[in-house]
Design a protein around this motif. Structure first.
Motif, PDB file in Angstrom:
ATOM      1  N   UNK B  63      13.049 -10.245  -2.995  1.00  0.00           N
ATOM      2  CA  UNK B  63      12.672  -8.885  -2.636  1.00  0.00           C
ATOM      3  C   UNK B  63      11.276  -8.528  -3.120  1.00  0.00           C
ATOM      4  N   UNK B  64      10.894  -9.070  -4.288  1.00  0.00           N
ATOM      5  CA  UNK B  64       9.608  -8.678  -4.844  1.00  0.00           C
ATOM      6  C   UNK B  64       8.514  -9.699  -4.554  1.00  0.00           C
ATOM      7  N   UNK B  65       8.915 -10.924  -4.236  1.00  0.00           N
ATOM      8  CA  UNK B  65       7.922 -11.954  -3.956  1.00  0.00           C
ATOM      9  C   UNK B  65       7.395 -12.628  -5.206  1.00  0.00           C
ATOM     10  N   UNK B  66       7.880 -12.218  -6.364  1.00  0.00           N
ATOM     11  CA  UNK B  66       7.395 -12.844  -7.593  1.00  0.00           C
ATOM     12  C   UNK B  66       8.537 -13.541  -8.316  1.00  0.00           C
ATOM     13  N   UNK B  67       8.463 -14.875  -8.434  1.00  0.00           N
ATOM     14  CA  UNK B  67       9.560 -15.578  -9.099  1.00  0.00           C
ATOM     15  C   UNK B  67       9.706 -15.195 -10.567  1.00  0.00           C
ATOM     16  N   UNK B  68       8.597 -14.841 -11.237  1.00  0.00           N
ATOM     17  CA  UNK B  68       8.696 -14.525 -12.666  1.00  0.00           C
ATOM     18  C   UNK B  68       9.425 -13.209 -12.886  1.00  0.00           C
ATOM     19  N   UNK B  69       9.240 -12.274 -11.921  1.00  0.00           N
ATOM     20  CA  UNK B  69      10.011 -11.042 -11.968  1.00  0.00           C
ATOM     21  C   UNK B  69      11.496 -11.369 -11.822  1.00  0.00           C
ATOM     22  N   UNK B  70      11.782 -12.358 -10.974  1.00  0.00           N
ATOM     23  CA  UNK B  70      13.161 -12.795 -10.789  1.00  0.00           C
ATOM     24  C   UNK B  70      13.746 -13.325 -12.085  1.00  0.00           C
ATOM     25  N   UNK B  71      12.951 -14.132 -12.806  1.00  0.00           N
ATOM     26  CA  UNK B  71      13.421 -14.679 -14.077  1.00  0.00           C
ATOM     27  C   UNK B  71      13.746 -13.549 -15.037  1.00  0.00           C
ATOM     28  N   UNK B  72      12.861 -12.547 -15.068  1.00  0.00           N
ATOM     29  CA  UNK B  72      13.073 -11.399 -15.949  1.00  0.00           C
ATOM     30  C   UNK B  72      14.362 -10.663 -15.567  1.00  0.00           C
ATOM     31  N   UNK B  73      14.534 -10.452 -14.264  1.00  0.00           N
ATOM     32  CA  UNK B  73      15.734  -9.750 -13.799  1.00  0.00           C
ATOM     33  C   UNK B  73      16.981 -10.537 -14.163  1.00  0.00           C
ATOM     34  N   UNK B  74      16.912 -11.873 -14.007  1.00  0.00           N
ATOM     35  CA  UNK B  74      18.058 -12.712 -14.349  1.00  0.00           C
ATOM     36  C   UNK B  74      18.393 -12.555 -15.820  1.00  0.00           C
ATOM     37  N   UNK B  75      17.341 -12.564 -16.660  1.00  0.00           N
ATOM     38  CA  UNK B  75      17.567 -12.394 -18.083  1.00  0.00           C
ATOM     39  C   UNK B  75      18.216 -11.059 -18.392  1.00  0.00           C
ATOM     40  N   UNK B  76      17.732  -9.992 -17.720  1.00  0.00           N
ATOM     41  CA  UNK B  76      18.287  -8.662 -17.981  1.00  0.00           C
ATOM     42  C   UNK B  76      19.753  -8.588 -17.537  1.00  0.00           C
ATOM     43  N   UNK B  77      20.050  -9.178 -16.376  1.00  0.00           N
ATOM     44  CA  UNK B  77      21.442  -9.195 -15.923  1.00  0.00           C
ATOM     45  C   UNK B  77      22.300  -9.918 -16.963  1.00  0.00           C
ATOM     46  N   UNK B  78      21.774 -11.041 -17.480  1.00  0.00           N
ATOM     47  CA  UNK B  78      22.507 -11.784 -18.498  1.00  0.00           C
ATOM     48  C   UNK B  78      22.710 -10.961 -19.753  1.00  0.00           C
TER      49      UNK B  78
END
Lengths: 270, 308
Positions: B63-78
């Motif tokens: 959705x955002x186009x940035x994989x590092x944002x994805x990593x951050x989101x994954x961490x927050x979900x965790x």
């Protein structure tokens, strides 16, 4: 002890059942059915007793070892279904050969329900009698409550653990046999759908009382079966059922706190 | 076609490459679990956290186009899952292992539920750093393309070891894990420390999950995780709650997991499924060899349920 390897015992039980049916093509249906049930129970029992034995002799945590055994069981299952036991006619979805229509478990007359339900109810009643009405069951409950106390009074804890695990595995294996003999007619990947994990939820919901398992299991079976309906009617994905099960599980575990705080929730003496 | 000339030497190379590639989720989950278990609690729900992290990481990256944002989101979900586990476990009489199993089911279910729309689209993946630039050989170069997350993990492991031993936080964490009574007497809020430890453990597990969906295999599907979360929990026990040993153990497991596909690529297909189970067999074997019924394991946190 918390063993979460029922899935592995179920898968191997189903495989053993279909394998034994392969070896006796001309026997009478009743004989084949009994042989299938026995083979499935032995396979399941051996698998879970392995986790119990590791716990007893080597102190390996049974929760983790049994879960690892699930993955190993599925690998063994895939290996055998793809190779040795594969029906050459099953091209897209590797399966074992059909066990034959005559050997299938029929339905209870007048209903759509197959005889597996009767197997389940008998197993629940037997388990209840074993746990609450026999010396063996009493010993098992003592060992489960406090291992040190059980050792102190001279209970054979190791044997109790092994037999309890064996029986648990046997019933999971029997579930696999019922799945093969009443639903699929052969062992293939449709056997691996997580009944073993749902079973843990059932046991916790029933508060580890075998008689309570009967209504709870039927209830959860209903939730599972409603998955298809949810998908068609409301357009929800099939994972809805998983989410619901997880939520129920969490709620039940959390409600443990309420024991003794609400007047009608009293802890039963074990 | 110099790649084909390697022949049999391709097997150890593929195992090495696989060890680096496959071990990253193991590494993150086991480091996370290491923090959680040091505080005296075991979180079996990391399998669910891993899948949830994989899903949310992929979705946010798409959705955002940035994989590092994805990593951050994954961490927050965790981390959210970690906090949930910690909250439920801080209630009296609640079994942390059972809650873990419940959260495992819930996490996997929720990830499948929310992840349905993201099965098809292709999200931007994490960058890899080519360490094999010196080689002419395509296979060698391919094997040495190391993902950035792996390098973060490599740095994280010795850092955690140092932090456990030399910082105030590490000492508090170990006190709470070894003896809740002593920690209470010293005036530490046990539940708050454990919540923090479980949340950071969940964060790392979520990041490990995002590696699955954003780097290797690199897309989100429902069969993405095959028990990595659980294996990592067992791996922490095998690594004796030592972050550096977690790292070596993860590499070993990654290598074992890569053995099957590597042998298949040189034409050995016999027993392919059995080789797939190699990491689990290896875990079990190592646990059998290293556990004992007579003594608790050296280095085990005293409050931990598994070793009692």
């Amino acid at each position: 002890m918390v063993v979460i390897g029922g899935e592995g015992a179920l898968v191997l039980g189903g495989l053993a059942a279909s394998a034994i049916a392969m070896t006796m093509p001309s026997a009478a249906p009743l004989v084949v059915q009994i042989a299938m049930a026995v083979a499935a129970m032995i396979a399941g029992a051996a698998w879970i007793a392995l986790a119990g034995g590791l716990r007893h002799w080597r102190g390996v945590n049974e929760t983790i070892s049994s879960l690892l055994l699930v993955y190993i069981a599925i690998a063994v299952f895939n290996h055998l279904v793809e190779g040795l036991l594969r029906d050459p006619a099953s091209l897209n979805k590797p399966s074992t050969p059909n066990i034959g229509d005559a050997n299938m478990l029929g339905t209870i007359p007048g209903t759509d329900i197959h005889w597996g339900l009767a197997y389940g109810i008998i197993a629940c009643v037997l388990a209840y009698i074993l746990i609450y009405r026999t010396t063996f069951g009493f010993g098992m409950r003592v060992a489960g409550g406090n291992v040190k106390a059980a050792r102190m009074v001279g209970l054979p804890v190791g044997r109790l653990v092994l037999v309890a695990c064996g029986l648990a595995g046997a019933s999971a294996g029997l579930a696999g046999m019922v799945e093969v003999a009443a639903v699929h007619g052969k062992a293939n990947a449709s056997l691996i759908v997580g009944y073993g994990y749902t079973g843990i939820l059932v046991a916790f919901l029933a508060r580890h009382n075998p008689l309570a398992i009967i209504p709870v299991a039927i209830q959860l079976g209903g939730i599972g079966a409603s998955g298809g309906l949810l998908q068609r009617r409301l357009g929800l994905p099939d994972a809805t059922v998983l989410v619901l099960q997880g939520l129920i599980f969490i709620a039940i575990l959390t409600s443990e706190v309420l024991y003794g705080r609400l007047p009608w929730l009293k802890r039963r003496p074990a | 076609m110099s790649g084909d000339l390697l022949g049999w030497w391709g097997v150890p190379l593929a195992v090495l490459a696989g060890a680096i590639r496959v071990s990253t989720p193991f590494l993150f989950v086991s480091l996370g679990e290491c923090i959680t278990e040091k505080s005296g609690r075991i979180n079996l729900g990391l399998e669910g956290t891993l899948v949830m992290g994989a899903m949310s990481g992929y979705a946010v990256s798409y959705l955002s186009g940035s994989p590092w944002l994805g990593v951050l989101a994954a961490g927050c979900a965790g981390a959210v899952f970690g906090i949930l586990h910690a909250l439920i476990c801080s209630l009296p009489r609640v079994n942390d292992i059972a809650v873990g199993i419940a959260l495992m089911l819930f996490g996997i279910g929720l990830a499948f539920f929310l992840g349905k729309p993201f099965i098809q689209p292709q999200a931007p993946n994490l960058p890899s750093i080519p360490f094999g630039w010196w080689s002419e050989n395509a296979q060698v170069r391919d094997a040495l393309r190391v993902n950035a997350l792996f390098i973060i993990g490599v740095i994280l492991a010795p850092f955690l070891l140092w932090a456990f031993r030399n910082t105030r936080w590490g000492l508090i964490l170990r006190t709470v894990g070894d003896s809740a009574d002593a920690a209470l007497a010293l005036g530490y809020a046990i539940n708050r420390v454990r919540m923090f430890a479980t949340a950071s453990g969940g964060f790392l597990a979520g990041v490990g999950g995002s590696f699955l969906s954003l780097s290797y295999p690199g897309s989100w599907s429902e069969g993405l995780s095959s028990g990595q979360g659980i294996t990592a929990v067992a791996l922490v026990i095998f690594a004796r709650w030592n972050p550096m040993l977690c790292f070596w153990a993860s590499l070993l497991f990654g290598g074992a997991a890569a053995l099957g596909p590597a042998l298949q690529s040189v034409g050995i297909t016999q027993g392919y499924y059995l080789f797939n189970a190699a990491p689990y067999m290896l875990t079990l074997l190592i646990m059998i060899l290293t556990c004992s019924r007579d003594r608790t394991l050296a280095g085990a946190p005293g409050e931990l349920g598994v070793t009692r």
